[in-house]
Structure formats: structure tokens, C-alpha cells
Design an enzyme around this catalytic site. Structure first.
Site, PDB file in Angstrom:
ATOM      1  N   SER A 251       3.321   6.668  -1.428  1.00 48.61           N
ATOM      2  CA  SER A 251       2.527   5.864  -0.498  1.00 48.61           C
ATOM      3  C   SER A 251       3.077   5.975   0.905  1.00 48.61           C
ATOM      4  O   SER A 251       4.226   6.354   1.126  1.00 48.61           O
ATOM      5  CB  SER A 251       2.544   4.406  -0.933  1.00 48.61           C
ATOM      6  OG  SER A 251       3.839   3.886  -0.705  1.00 48.61           O
ATOM      7  N   LYS A 252       2.206   5.639   1.815  1.00 44.38           N
ATOM      8  CA  LYS A 252       2.525   5.731   3.224  1.00 44.38           C
ATOM      9  C   LYS A 252       3.746   4.885   3.572  1.00 44.38           C
ATOM     10  O   LYS A 252       4.539   5.243   4.425  1.00 44.38           O
ATOM     11  CB  LYS A 252       1.326   5.228   4.019  1.00 44.38           C
ATOM     12  CG  LYS A 252       1.104   5.996   5.281  1.00 44.38           C
ATOM     13  CD  LYS A 252      -0.207   5.635   5.905  1.00 44.38           C
ATOM     14  CE  LYS A 252      -0.360   6.436   7.175  1.00 44.38           C
ATOM     15  NZ  LYS A 252      -1.636   6.288   7.792  1.00 44.38           N
ATOM     16  N   ARG A 253       3.873   3.763   2.867  1.00 44.39           N
ATOM     17  CA  ARG A 253       4.954   2.836   3.203  1.00 44.39           C
ATOM     18  C   ARG A 253       6.335   3.472   3.034  1.00 44.39           C
ATOM     19  O   ARG A 253       7.263   3.146   3.731  1.00 44.39           O
ATOM     20  CB  ARG A 253       4.855   1.571   2.349  1.00 44.39           C
ATOM     21  CG  ARG A 253       4.425   0.366   3.163  1.00 44.39           C
ATOM     22  CD  ARG A 253       4.018  -0.776   2.281  1.00 44.39           C
ATOM     23  NE  ARG A 253       2.768  -0.476   1.590  1.00 44.39           N
ATOM     24  CZ  ARG A 253       2.592  -0.604   0.287  1.00 44.39           C
ATOM     25  NH1 ARG A 253       3.584  -0.992  -0.482  1.00 44.39           N
ATOM     26  NH2 ARG A 253       1.437  -0.327  -0.263  1.00 44.39           N
ATOM     27  N   GLN A 254       6.456   4.382   2.082  1.00 44.43           N
ATOM     28  CA  GLN A 254       7.785   4.940   1.824  1.00 44.43           C
ATOM     29  C   GLN A 254       8.051   6.262   2.530  1.00 44.43           C
ATOM     30  O   GLN A 254       8.996   6.948   2.225  1.00 44.43           O
ATOM     31  CB  GLN A 254       7.975   5.100   0.321  1.00 44.43           C
ATOM     32  CG  GLN A 254       7.986   3.765  -0.371  1.00 44.43           C
ATOM     33  CD  GLN A 254       8.710   3.827  -1.700  1.00 44.43           C
ATOM     34  OE1 GLN A 254       9.578   4.647  -1.912  1.00 44.43           O
ATOM     35  NE2 GLN A 254       8.349   2.929  -2.584  1.00 44.43           N
ATOM     36  N   GLY A 255       7.222   6.621   3.449  1.00 46.53           N
ATOM     37  CA  GLY A 255       7.489   7.868   4.184  1.00 46.53           C
ATOM     38  C   GLY A 255       6.195   8.521   4.570  1.00 46.53           C
ATOM     39  O   GLY A 255       5.122   7.950   4.410  1.00 46.53           O
TER      40      GLY A 255
END
Ligand code: GLU
Length: 480
Positions: A251-255
């Protein structure tokens, strides 16, 4: 004839998972002398983003994955943008309604919401209760004529099982009571993904549907649609999910997940493609480096793994560093130039020297955006007074003697090159009796402000006599 397609929704950027799907479709088609198609699935009007299609196409081109048919290149089976095919979907919705496989549903959002809440409260699977299934066609038409808003749903059997054969997973069975009467046409007149996807795959003569695992639960509904229309089913292959290191969905949140971000950061498209190829597929050997042509040769759907694939950014960095090392000098210069510092620090260097700098840094780069940092000792003179860690060395008496002796040598040569530098250091060693690591570290710290880095004799050669002397003088001033 093998015909595969990549069918992204234009969300504004190309997800790395999307690129992997495109790649596998491309590889499979090319391996079998087939055709790879790009189809834009833009039926969700609420998620429309200006310029998204153009961006998607240019990013795909950047990665080297070219489609044979698509919105920009055309083809026999176009249009390749779903929003330009609305009349086709309409016609097929009517066919389904006519044949009793689909029906108008007039349920309000409020009704659906409270139905859902009630089902959740009763610990049931939230799903549509087929409330409008038995409304007669006449009645439905009257309501529509009276201006009532509706959607069209497909009929899904309420009991029994639907079996699909997946080339990666084998036989997969779905219980019908876990499926629901899927919406096929929304109240805005646009089809949902399910209808448009099936209709297009059929008319575009797609032989193999290769897509992410997240679409597997939709496949039984698609199979029903093929049956309702009396069409031949394509083959399906669902690719394993891409996961973060903690096994959550990438997901975008992790990179970074946007291909554009990687390319902007100085990842080479060839490296990203090579990396993604190995996320969910394996060649059956330990080999890791493959160019696109080699991937086409080696690829097979049989070697796609079922288990989710961990997206490991360090591995991607490593792979990228391998590709950077393999760049020919002229390519390195071309690709690296946007990443050079754009201030005076770099503009002061003549072009051929910048080329030499880049070649020296080449083995040390994981991405092209490492250049300003990895090459900072070229672009900026070291400020030794600020170097807290190396003060003991900088203030030591040997530091002065070594540098003074070296200066003595350097002033005497016309050109400072690597060979001359080596013989000078030998003389310094004899003169000062400082040897080995201490000697080399002293020179290195004085010239680049750090203990580690590329070959100092090469650095000296690139710096040239004047710059080298300037740095020596500055170091001698500190320890004078
Ligand atoms: N439009 C879908 C997506 O965005 C396509 C899924 C499929 O390949 O069927 O991924």
C-alpha cells in the site's frame, strides 16, 4: 492466437502491481507470438482524473512495455477506452434483461444501507436480498418511464456452486450463496467493471485473462455472464498479491507504489521490470538478472507462484545498482544528467570531467538520485573544521607532515594523474615514515573529508592539480 490485455482503470498513476500485471500479459503474449492489448477501464466516472490516460500510456512506454493495440495505436477491435463503448454495453444489458438474466433494481441507497446494517447486526454476510428480482418487466418499464432511478443487476443462482479453472490455482469453487446479484449497470447509465470487462474481453477476443488475485472473487460472476451470453470462456490466471514486508497488502502508506515515483528517483526501467518479473514468477533457477528479451524466452504461466510476493525495496535497489553498473558510459551520462546538482557546484566542472566523475561513482550508485550525495565530495570542497568525528586525525602532527610533504610533490608536477599520484604518495611515505592506512586516510580525509570512497588516486586525477592543491592548502591551514 494468444491475445492478452492490460486493463487498468486510470487512477492518475501506474501502480507497481499494475505494471507487473501488464508485464506478465506482455511476456505471455510475446512468448507465443501473440498480441498484447491496452484497454482503459474508465467506467467509474467519479474517479475520473484529467490526463490520467496519457500519463498511464507514457509511463508504460517509459518502461518499455509496448502494446500492439490500444487507444493511442488503434487496432481492429477498438475503441479501447470503455467510456467510448457505452452503446455496446447498453445493447448487452438489454439482451440480458430480455433473456431474464438481469433485472432493474429500484432499491434506494437508504434501503440498501439499512439492509446491510441489519445483516451485519445479525451476523450474516452483507449482500443484496434480491428484493427487485421478481418485479415484472412491464412494471419495471412503467417505473422507469415515471422517472424512477434504477440499476440493473444480474441474476446469480441462490444455491449451488460455480467452479472456475485458474491456470495458477487450478480448480476454484465458489458457493453461490456467498455471491450476490451483482450490479451491471449503474444509475448513471455506465456499466460496472463486471459487465464492461466481460463484454470487452469477448469482443476483443482475449484468450487469456491474466490479472491480480484481487479479481478472483469476481470471476464466478464473469463466468455466469459468459454463459448467459453463450460465449466461450477465456483462460484465467490470477497473479499473487504484492505484499509489504509485514505481509500486508502493498500500500501507498508503506512506501512508493507509483511506477512514476521509482523512475523519478532514478530507478532504471529495465531494473524495475526485472525486479517485478520475479515477484510472483520464478525461472526455476537461481538466475536473477534478465533483460526483457530473456524474460520473454524464460516466462511461463506454469511458474507463477500462488503465494503472495513480498515487495522488497532493498532488493530493488540492489537490482538497480546492477543495472547502473552495466550502463555504457554514454548511456550513463545521458541518464544521469537530470540528477546532477543543478547549482554552481556542478556547473563549475567542465563537461568531460563530469563524465569522469560519473564513471567513478557508477559502482557506488543504487539509484541515479544518489549522485548528488555520493558525489558531494567532488561538487563541494570538504569543510574539515566541521568534521567532529575526525578531529583527532585532523589535529594530529602527522596530518600536517603528510600533507606538507604531499604538497611539495604536487606543486612540482604539471599534470596530476593517478600514476603520478601513486609515486608521490610513495615519496611521502619515505619522507614522513607515515605508512599504510594512516597515510592513505590522512590524504583521503584532507581531500574529500571522509575516510571512505572511491580510489583516491582517481579522485586526485579528476580534481586535477589546481583543485587538489586548493583542498590541500585548506587542510594545511586548519592544522598549520
Ligand atoms: N480495471 C481492472 C483494474 O483496474 C481490470 C481487472 C481485470 O484485469 O479484469 O485492475
Amino acid at each position: 492466437m494468444i491475445r492478452t490485455r492490460f486493463a487498468p482503470s486510470p487512477t492518475g498513476y501506474l501502480h507497481v502491481g499494475g505494471l507487473r500485471t501488464a508485464l506478465y500479459n506482455y511476456l505471455y503474449a510475446k512468448k507465443h507470438n501473440g498480441v498484447f492489448i491496452l484497454r482503459i477501464e474508465d467506467t467509474d466516472q467519479q474517479r475520473k482524473i484529467e490526463g490520467a490516460v496519457e500519463n498511464l500510456i507514457s509511463t508504460l512506454k517509459w518502461t518499455g512495455i509496448y502494446h500492439d493495440e490500444g487507444p493511442d495505436v488503434g487496432g481492429e477491435f477498438g475503441p479501447y477506452i470503455q467510456s467510448q463503448r457505452l452503446s455496446i454495453y447498453r445493447e448487452h444489458i438489454n439482451q440480458l434483461i430480455e433473456a431474464g438474466h438481469a433485472y432493474h433494481c429500484f432499491c434506494s441507497t437508504d434501503r440498501l444501507k439499512s439492509l446491510r446494517e441489519q445483516q451485519i447486526a445479525e451476523n450474516q454476510n452483507p449482500r443484496y436480498d434480491n428484493h427487485c428480482r421478481d418485479i415484472s418487466k412491464d412494471e419495471a418499464e412503467q417505473r422507469i418511464a415515471a422517472g424512477k432511478s434504477s440499476v440493473v443487476r444480474m441474476k446469480v443462482p441462490t444455491s449451488g456452486f460455480i467452479e472456475i479453472y485458474d491456470l495458477v490455482r487450478g480448480k476454484v469453487t465458489f458457493a453461490c450463496d456467498l455471491l450476490e446479484d451483482q450490479i451491471l449497470l449503474k444509475s448513471d447509465g455506465f456499466p460496472t467493471y463486471h459487465l464492461a470487462n466481460v463484454v470487452d474481453d469477448h469482443y476483443m477476443q482475449i484468450s487469456h485473462v491474466i490479472r491480480g488475485e484481487e479479481w478472483l472473487p469476481s470471476t464466478p460472476k464473469h463466468k455466469l455472464l459468459y454463459e448467459y451470453f453463450g460465449w466461450k470462456l477465456p483462460q484465467f490466471a490470477h497473479l499473487p498479491l504484492l505484499l509489504n514486508a509485514d505481509r500486508s497488502k502493498l500500500s501507498k502508506r508503506q512506501g512508493d507504489v507509483a511506477v512514476e515515483d521509482y523512475l523519478r528517483k532514478g530507478y532504471l526501467p529495465e531494473a524495475l521490470i526485472n525486479f517485478l518479473a520475479l515477484l510472483g514468477w520464478n525461472p526455476g533457477t537461481n538466475r536473477e538478472i534478465f533483460n526483457l528479451e530473456e524474460l520473454i524466452q524464460a516466462f511461463s504461466l506454469k511458474r507463477i507462484n500462488k503465494a503472495g510476493a513480498i515487495f522488497n525495496p532493498e532488493k530493488l535497489q540492489w537490482m538497480n545498482s546492477q543495472y547502473i553498473r552495466g550502463l555504457k558510459p554514454e548511456n550513463l551520462l545521458k541518464l544521469a544528467s537530470p540528477y546532477l546538482p543543478d547549482d554552481k557546484s556542478c556547473q563549475d566542472w567542465p563537461k568531460d570531467k563530469v563524465g569522469e566523475i560519473l564513471l567513478l561513482l557508477q559502482p557506488y550508485l543504487s539509484t541515479l538520485s544518489d549522485i548528488p550525495e555520493k558525489g558531494s565530495f567532488f561538487f563541494n570542497d570538504p569543510v574539515l573544521s566541521e568534521n567532529t568525528e575526525l578531529q583527532d586525525l585532523i589535529r594530529s602532527p602527522e596530518f600536517h607532515t603528510v600533507l606538507a610533504s604531499l604538497k611539495n610533490q604536487v606543486v612540482r608536477v604539471r599534470i596530476l594523474n593517478s600514476a603520478a599520484f601513486h609515486s608521490m604518495v610513495k615519496t611521502v611515505q619515505q619522507e614522513t615514515r607515515v605508512t599504510g592506512k594512516q597515510l592513505w586516510t590522512t590524504i583521503r580525509v584532507a581531500i574529500i573529508g571522509k575516510e571512505h570512497g572511491p580510489d583516491i588516486s582517481k579522485i586526485a586525477e579528476i580534481l586535477g592539480k589546481d583543485r587538489f592543491l586548493k583542498r590541500l592548502d585548506a587542510a594545511l591551514k586548519i592544522n598549520g
